[in-house]
Structures are given as C-alpha cells and as structure tokens.
Scaffold this motif. Sequence first.
Motif, PDB file in Angstrom:
ATOM      1  N   MET A   1     -43.986  29.565  82.371  1.00 24.40           N
ATOM      2  CA  MET A   1     -45.476  30.074  82.498  1.00 24.40           C
ATOM      3  C   MET A   1     -46.508  29.065  81.665  1.00 24.40           C
ATOM      4  N   SER A   2     -47.611  28.601  81.401  1.00 25.44           N
ATOM      5  CA  SER A   2     -48.071  27.625  80.434  1.00 25.44           C
ATOM      6  C   SER A   2     -48.398  28.760  79.170  1.00 25.44           C
ATOM      7  N   LYS A   3     -49.131  28.237  78.010  1.00 24.89           N
ATOM      8  CA  LYS A   3     -49.520  28.408  76.845  1.00 24.89           C
ATOM      9  C   LYS A   3     -50.647  28.362  76.440  1.00 24.89           C
ATOM     10  N   ILE A   4     -50.718  29.476  75.633  1.00 26.84           N
ATOM     11  CA  ILE A   4     -52.281  28.385  75.233  1.00 26.84           C
ATOM     12  C   ILE A   4     -51.596  28.247  73.529  1.00 26.84           C
ATOM     13  N   PHE A   5     -52.110  27.041  73.415  1.00 27.16           N
ATOM     14  CA  PHE A   5     -52.069  26.153  71.830  1.00 27.16           C
ATOM     15  C   PHE A   5     -53.142  25.910  71.148  1.00 27.16           C
ATOM     16  N   ILE A   6     -53.245  26.601  70.049  1.00 21.17           N
ATOM     17  CA  ILE A   6     -54.766  26.779  68.933  1.00 21.17           C
ATOM     18  C   ILE A   6     -54.183  25.811  67.802  1.00 21.17           C
ATOM     19  N   PRO A   7     -55.056  24.076  67.922  1.00 25.94           N
ATOM     20  CA  PRO A   7     -54.262  23.676  66.620  1.00 25.94           C
ATOM     21  C   PRO A   7     -55.541  23.646  65.216  1.00 25.94           C
ATOM     22  N   THR A   8     -54.827  23.753  64.565  1.00 20.85           N
ATOM     23  CA  THR A   8     -55.200  23.633  62.839  1.00 20.85           C
ATOM     24  C   THR A   8     -55.063  22.404  61.748  1.00 20.85           C
ATOM     25  N   ASP A   9     -55.032  21.527  63.131  1.00 19.56           N
ATOM     26  CA  ASP A   9     -55.197  20.367  62.121  1.00 19.56           C
ATOM     27  C   ASP A   9     -56.353  19.984  61.370  1.00 19.56           C
ATOM     28  N   PHE A  46     -47.085  17.334  73.171  1.00 21.47           N
ATOM     29  CA  PHE A  46     -47.109  17.189  73.371  1.00 21.47           C
ATOM     30  C   PHE A  46     -47.197  15.720  75.219  1.00 21.47           C
ATOM     31  N   GLU A  47     -46.678  16.540  75.926  1.00 20.66           N
ATOM     32  CA  GLU A  47     -46.850  14.822  77.004  1.00 20.66           C
ATOM     33  C   GLU A  47     -48.339  14.908  77.569  1.00 20.66           C
ATOM     34  N   LYS A  48     -48.640  16.409  78.234  1.00 23.29           N
ATOM     35  CA  LYS A  48     -49.920  16.870  78.827  1.00 23.29           C
ATOM     36  C   LYS A  48     -50.071  17.646  78.350  1.00 23.29           C
ATOM     37  N   THR A  49     -51.879  18.234  77.993  1.00 21.87           N
ATOM     38  CA  THR A  49     -52.420  19.025  77.729  1.00 21.87           C
ATOM     39  C   THR A  49     -53.498  18.861  78.212  1.00 21.87           C
ATOM     40  N   ILE A  51     -57.131  19.037  77.084  1.00 19.57           N
ATOM     41  CA  ILE A  51     -57.691  18.630  76.509  1.00 19.57           C
ATOM     42  C   ILE A  51     -57.301  16.301  76.729  1.00 19.57           C
ATOM     43  N   TRP A  52     -56.011  16.346  76.941  1.00 18.30           N
ATOM     44  CA  TRP A  52     -55.666  15.049  76.903  1.00 18.30           C
ATOM     45  C   TRP A  52     -54.821  15.046  77.571  1.00 18.30           C
ATOM     46  N   PRO A  53     -55.158  14.311  79.270  1.00 20.85           N
ATOM     47  CA  PRO A  53     -53.470  14.726  79.925  1.00 20.85           C
ATOM     48  C   PRO A  53     -53.156  12.902  79.735  1.00 20.85           C
ATOM     49  N   GLU A  54     -52.961  12.485  78.973  1.00 23.57           N
ATOM     50  CA  GLU A  54     -52.281  11.422  78.971  1.00 23.57           C
ATOM     51  C   GLU A  54     -51.219  11.731  77.432  1.00 23.57           C
ATOM     52  N   GLY A  55     -51.466  13.102  77.135  1.00 30.14           N
ATOM     53  CA  GLY A  55     -50.302  13.920  75.926  1.00 30.14           C
ATOM     54  C   GLY A  55     -51.091  13.728  74.845  1.00 30.14           C
ATOM     55  N   HIS A  56     -50.994  13.993  73.377  1.00 33.86           N
ATOM     56  CA  HIS A  56     -51.417  14.553  72.596  1.00 33.86           C
ATOM     57  C   HIS A  56     -49.960  14.139  71.494  1.00 33.86           C
ATOM     58  N   TYR A  57     -50.659  14.053  69.836  1.00 30.22           N
ATOM     59  CA  TYR A  57     -50.054  14.496  68.642  1.00 30.22           C
ATOM     60  C   TYR A  57     -50.543  15.703  67.892  1.00 30.22           C
ATOM     61  N   TYR A  58     -50.195  16.778  67.716  1.00 21.80           N
ATOM     62  CA  TYR A  58     -50.583  17.782  67.037  1.00 21.80           C
ATOM     63  C   TYR A  58     -50.205  18.063  65.514  1.00 21.80           C
ATOM     64  N   GLN A  59     -50.916  17.694  64.692  1.00 19.64           N
ATOM     65  CA  GLN A  59     -50.430  18.154  63.005  1.00 19.64           C
ATOM     66  C   GLN A  59     -49.753  19.579  62.881  1.00 19.64           C
ATOM     67  N   TRP A  81     -59.027  25.389  71.638  1.00 22.42           N
ATOM     68  CA  TRP A  81     -57.774  25.858  72.267  1.00 22.42           C
ATOM     69  C   TRP A  81     -57.234  24.782  73.400  1.00 22.42           C
ATOM     70  N   GLU A  82     -55.488  24.640  73.394  1.00 23.58           N
ATOM     71  CA  GLU A  82     -54.913  23.756  74.252  1.00 23.58           C
ATOM     72  C   GLU A  82     -54.144  24.524  75.542  1.00 23.58           C
ATOM     73  N   THR A  83     -54.605  24.680  77.134  1.00 24.17           N
ATOM     74  CA  THR A  83     -53.982  24.742  77.412  1.00 24.17           C
ATOM     75  C   THR A  83     -52.180  24.416  77.347  1.00 24.17           C
ATOM     76  N   VAL A  84     -51.000  24.363  77.669  1.00 19.63           N
ATOM     77  CA  VAL A  84     -49.601  23.472  77.731  1.00 19.63           C
ATOM     78  C   VAL A  84     -48.464  23.829  78.569  1.00 19.63           C
ATOM     79  N   GLU A  85     -48.255  23.170  79.274  1.00 23.53           N
ATOM     80  CA  GLU A  85     -47.202  23.224  80.029  1.00 23.53           C
ATOM     81  C   GLU A  85     -45.822  24.524  79.020  1.00 23.53           C
ATOM     82  N   ALA A  86     -45.331  23.922  78.079  1.00 21.98           N
ATOM     83  CA  ALA A  86     -44.212  24.398  76.870  1.00 21.98           C
ATOM     84  C   ALA A  86     -44.618  23.742  76.102  1.00 21.98           C
ATOM     85  N   VAL A  87     -44.131  24.471  74.593  1.00 20.87           N
ATOM     86  CA  VAL A  87     -44.399  24.165  73.546  1.00 20.87           C
ATOM     87  C   VAL A  87     -42.806  24.347  72.973  1.00 20.87           C
ATOM     88  N   ARG A  88     -43.006  23.571  72.070  1.00 16.50           N
ATOM     89  CA  ARG A  88     -41.361  23.382  71.092  1.00 16.50           C
ATOM     90  C   ARG A  88     -41.314  25.211  70.850  1.00 16.50           C
TER      91      ARG A  88
END
Length: 363
Positions: A1-9, A46-49, A51-59, A81-88
């Motif tokens: 199930m997808s997750k919501i990720f809230i970046p705080t970089d 993230f391999e895909k988000t 906002i960033w379908p090509e993948g992205h790095y967040y702090q 916020w981002e919708t992502v398939e998985a979060v570490r």
Amino acid sequence: MSKIFIPTDRIGLESIQKSISNTSKVLNELLKRGVRIKWHLNGLCFEKTSIWPEGHYYQCGFSTENNEEIIELLRSYGMIWETVEAVRDTKMEITASRIALYNGRGAGADFSAPLIEVLEQGGFSFTQLDDHEIREGKLSHFDIFLVPGSPDAGECYYAGLGKAGYEKIREFLSGSGQYFGICGGAYLPLTSYDTQNPYWLDIVEATDTEGLDYWRTGSGFVRCRIEDNQNPIFSSVALGGSSSLNLVYWEGPSITIKGEGVRSLARFESLLASGSGPIKPYWDLMDNKMAEEAVKKYYNPLSSETFNSLLLNRTAFAEAEHCGNRILLFSPHPEMGNIGYATRKDSLNFMLIFNGLNYLSCR
C-alpha cells in the motif's frame, strides 16, 4: 500500500515546507487523531515519487498512511507531500506525549514566554506545573518535563521546589520520564562537586566548573559547531559532514562532561556579536526583540575574552541517559529564534525545540 511522505529538508536557512510551524502543527494534529507517524533521518532515495517520477533524494521527513482525510489536512495547511510506493523502514515512531512545562519560581518569565509561543505555534499540547503541583507528585502524570530558562543557575528552582520537589523530579526521571532543559533548565540536572552548591539534581555525569556563577559569561550571539549531525535534534537543520548553528546565548551553562552516560552534541565555536565593544551587531535584527535585548540592552554583555576563556570548545548541547530515559540539555536559546537573517516567526532554530520534543516522544 502506498504511503504519504512529508519532506522536511533544509534549503539554505529555510525549510522546503512553506512553514516550519505548520509542519509541526500537522504532525501533532495527526497524532491527536491516532495516526501513526514514522520519522526518517539521514537521507532517503526514492526510485519514483508523485512529484519526481525519475526518482528523488530527500534529506529527511515523516511518513504515514495514505488516505483522503490526511491529504485534506495537508492541503489545508499548504503542505508539500509525496505519494510513494514504499519508504525505508525506521524504528523512529513518534507518539503523542504528555508534556509538563515548569512554571514555578525558577521559571524566568522572559524565557518562558517565547518558549510557550513556539510550543503553541508548533501545535504542542502542554500543561504548566508550578512548584506546589510538582511537590504533590503531579509530574508522574506526564511523559516529558520541559524546563525553560531561569534567572540564575539553580538556586531559584530550589527556592520554589525544595527537597520534596527535587525528589519528585528524581523519581520522575528514574521511572519513565524524559527531560528537556534549556539554559537554566540545562543547569538543573547537572552534578555539583561543590558542597556549597546543593541546587542541582546530581543526575547526569556532567557539570559546569564555574558552579553557580552564571553571570560570569553574559549574553550575545554565538555559533555552535554540531558534533553529531545524525542526532535527531538536528534533523532538518544539519546538512553535510560539517554544520553549525547561530543562536542567542544568555548566561547558559558551559557543560563539562564527566562520564560515559553523557554525549556532547554541539560545542561553542565562536562569538558572533554582543553589546560589548567592537562586536556589536551591525545588521538589522528585524522583528526579533529578544535577540535585540540580548545584544543591545542587557547589562551583562558577553565579551570575546570571556567567551574564549569560559565557553570556547565547551559543550553547548548534550544528551544524557538516566535509568533508560533521555535527558536533553540546551545551553543557548533556540526558542528565541534567529539572529537577524529573517523574521523571528518560523525561525529554523525552532526546529531544535520541535525535534527535541519529537525525539523524546519516540518509543
């Protein structure tokens, strides 16, 4: 199930989010609703988000379940916020904590007021406890004891709390309680090796070698060098292998560590400005009246000579452990905000308060 990720970089001296305080408000609102929140530190790829379908790095950032109710809350606060398939996965899960804010004789009004303002801006629920309530044992109903700055180095706490109050605090910290002390509040848990100083709790293996002589330093703007940039209190603040903080300092402890149960998180590195001689600030302090008071109006300015003698390379931020519980000690004043590069509201330094409380709320 997808997750919501809230970046705080951290982006320069700002947050990727439009409002640091609103980010904290959203998290606290979710906790009140019983939503589980995971805290992710030290970089995520993230391999895909969304906002960033090509993948992205967040702090860093926070993850939670993906549903329309949460999305509507995020929209209402203008959050990114981002919708992502998985979060570490992470063991850092924030829980709703009961915060007791000390409001007895030892709490200086000039230091309590800005802290209360920051807590309210961040959406934290808290209860103020006076000396009598602590002596009655009401601290046992809380998870975190937050102690603001005081007019001195400890004697004012004892004048209100007495032996019975001190014993209740020790019982709290020996049970399941966490402690967060700022400036004068960072003096209180220290250990005194002087029989003429019965005003500290003697809980952590650290001291201030100058004892109760708090006025030997003064007030000013200081730069602190972060030693442990992976500690959660510096999330969204520290970036890269070397990071520093610019803060208001006001006669806080110069911490000397005496045992393995205490870790230095940041040290005093340099004096940036004070009301003394040639180092008065030449820049606009904008709306930060407390910063202005520290360097333009206070009777006891911190001089370069005093800084080099009593503060340079000494511990400014520390973390200790007592009976399995965390103790955070901040000598400078993050709640007083920045030192002039932007308006006080939503200062990046407020993250140190929000992070500290979130860290103590992780189980």
